[in-house]
Scaffold this motif. Structure first.
Motif, PDB file in Angstrom:
ATOM      1  N   SER A 173      32.098  30.885  43.305  1.00  0.00           N
ATOM      2  CA  SER A 173      33.267  32.346  42.839  1.00  0.00           C
ATOM      3  C   SER A 173      32.461  32.596  41.407  1.00  0.00           C
ATOM      4  CB  SER A 173      34.673  31.369  42.567  1.00  0.00           C
ATOM      5  OG  SER A 173      35.294  32.118  41.841  1.00  0.00           O
ATOM      6  N   TYR A 174      32.109  31.379  41.191  1.00  0.00           N
ATOM      7  CA  TYR A 174      31.453  31.257  39.352  1.00  0.00           C
ATOM      8  C   TYR A 174      30.583  31.622  39.371  1.00  0.00           C
ATOM      9  CZ  TYR A 174      28.239  30.330  35.700  1.00  0.00           C
ATOM     10  OH  TYR A 174      27.457  30.295  34.950  1.00  0.00           O
ATOM     11  N   VAL A 175      29.456  32.090  40.989  1.00  0.00           N
ATOM     12  CA  VAL A 175      28.222  32.158  40.604  1.00  0.00           C
ATOM     13  C   VAL A 175      27.899  33.830  40.903  1.00  0.00           C
ATOM     14  CG1 VAL A 175      26.395  32.820  41.693  1.00  0.00           C
ATOM     15  CG2 VAL A 175      26.725  30.475  41.010  1.00  0.00           C
ATOM     16  N   THR A 226      27.810  39.385  39.085  1.00  0.00           N
ATOM     17  CA  THR A 226      28.874  40.693  38.973  1.00  0.00           C
ATOM     18  C   THR A 226      27.933  40.771  37.607  1.00  0.00           C
ATOM     19  OG1 THR A 226      29.322  40.194  41.045  1.00  0.00           O
ATOM     20  CG2 THR A 226      30.360  41.754  39.673  1.00  0.00           C
ATOM     21  N   TYR A 227      28.896  40.408  36.761  1.00  0.00           N
ATOM     22  CA  TYR A 227      28.773  40.514  35.286  1.00  0.00           C
ATOM     23  C   TYR A 227      27.132  41.011  34.934  1.00  0.00           C
ATOM     24  CZ  TYR A 227      28.369  40.181  30.015  1.00  0.00           C
ATOM     25  OH  TYR A 227      28.114  40.607  28.713  1.00  0.00           O
ATOM     26  N   ILE A 228      26.704  40.229  35.689  1.00  0.00           N
ATOM     27  CA  ILE A 228      24.637  40.352  34.575  1.00  0.00           C
ATOM     28  C   ILE A 228      24.472  41.736  35.306  1.00  0.00           C
ATOM     29  CG2 ILE A 228      22.556  39.954  35.061  1.00  0.00           C
ATOM     30  CD1 ILE A 228      23.609  37.640  34.966  1.00  0.00           C
ATOM     31  N   THR A 229      24.536  41.652  36.648  1.00  0.00           N
ATOM     32  CA  THR A 229      24.360  43.188  37.543  1.00  0.00           C
ATOM     33  C   THR A 229      25.363  44.672  36.303  1.00  0.00           C
ATOM     34  OG1 THR A 229      24.115  41.730  39.637  1.00  0.00           O
ATOM     35  CG2 THR A 229      24.392  44.504  39.632  1.00  0.00           C
ATOM     36  N   LEU A 256      22.185  48.540  39.179  1.00  0.00           N
ATOM     37  CA  LEU A 256      22.068  49.198  40.388  1.00  0.00           C
ATOM     38  C   LEU A 256      22.346  51.017  39.811  1.00  0.00           C
ATOM     39  CD1 LEU A 256      24.790  46.515  42.246  1.00  0.00           C
ATOM     40  CD2 LEU A 256      22.392  46.854  42.847  1.00  0.00           C
ATOM     41  N   PRO A 257      22.067  51.897  41.230  1.00  0.00           N
ATOM     42  CA  PRO A 257      21.983  52.792  40.682  1.00  0.00           C
ATOM     43  C   PRO A 257      23.286  53.458  40.851  1.00  0.00           C
ATOM     44  CG  PRO A 257      21.315  52.694  42.878  1.00  0.00           C
ATOM     45  CD  PRO A 257      21.551  51.020  42.564  1.00  0.00           C
ATOM     46  N   GLY A 293      30.201  49.267  46.506  1.00  0.00           N
ATOM     47  CA  GLY A 293      30.821  49.246  47.724  1.00  0.00           C
ATOM     48  C   GLY A 293      30.014  47.288  48.276  1.00  0.00           C
ATOM     49  N   GLY A 294      29.925  46.978  48.678  1.00  0.00           N
ATOM     50  CA  GLY A 294      28.997  45.331  49.444  1.00  0.00           C
ATOM     51  C   GLY A 294      27.798  46.116  50.650  1.00  0.00           C
TER      52      GLY A 294
END
Length: 130
Positions: free
Chosen positions: A107-109, A114-117, A123-124, A129-130
């Motif tokens: 969950s942490y990773v 997500t935060y870094i991305t 991401l464009p 979505g996933g």
């Protein structure tokens, strides 16, 4: 002979607050993993165990050692009720039982990635979505 670009950010170790947040999001009555410790134990004892979890997770990243128990899971295949033909794969669904420590670390990773991305716009804008 590929040359990687420089890192976009520095690694930051997991904090007690991030562990609290991950434990808070656990479902209390899910079935436990192989070690038999259910999520509710972590939720009820969070103030006692969080101080020990951060150093364990730090070792995971700094030494590259992932606990053996966290690598194991059990998958149970169940019949979907009401299917007339149990010879088709859609007549079944699986439940995977994971170690709660692994769930908390994962969950942490996931939150950190997500935060870094998002922060570095990796991401464009059209991606969703996933």
């Amino acid at each position: 002979n590929f040359v990687y670009p420089p890192p976009i950010c520095e690694f930051s170790p997991i904090t007690d607050q991030q562990i609290f947040r991950a434990i808070k999001h656990l479902s209390p009555h899910k079935a436990p993993g192989l070690n038999g410790i259910s999520n509710i134990v972590f939720m009820k004892c969070v103030k006692l165990i969080v101080l020990f979890m951060a150093p364990i997770f730090w070792v995971t990243f700094s030494l590259g050692i992932y606990l053996e128990d966290c690598k194991c899971s059990t998958t149970i295949v169940l019949h979907e009720p009401g299917h007339p033909d149990y010879s088709t794969p859609k007549a079944y669904h699986s439940i995977t039982l994971l170690d709660t420590m692994a769930k908390i670390l994962s969950s942490y990773v996931a939150d950190d990635l997500t935060y870094i991305t998002e922060h570095h716009k990796l991401l464009p804008a059209t991606h969703f979505g996933g």
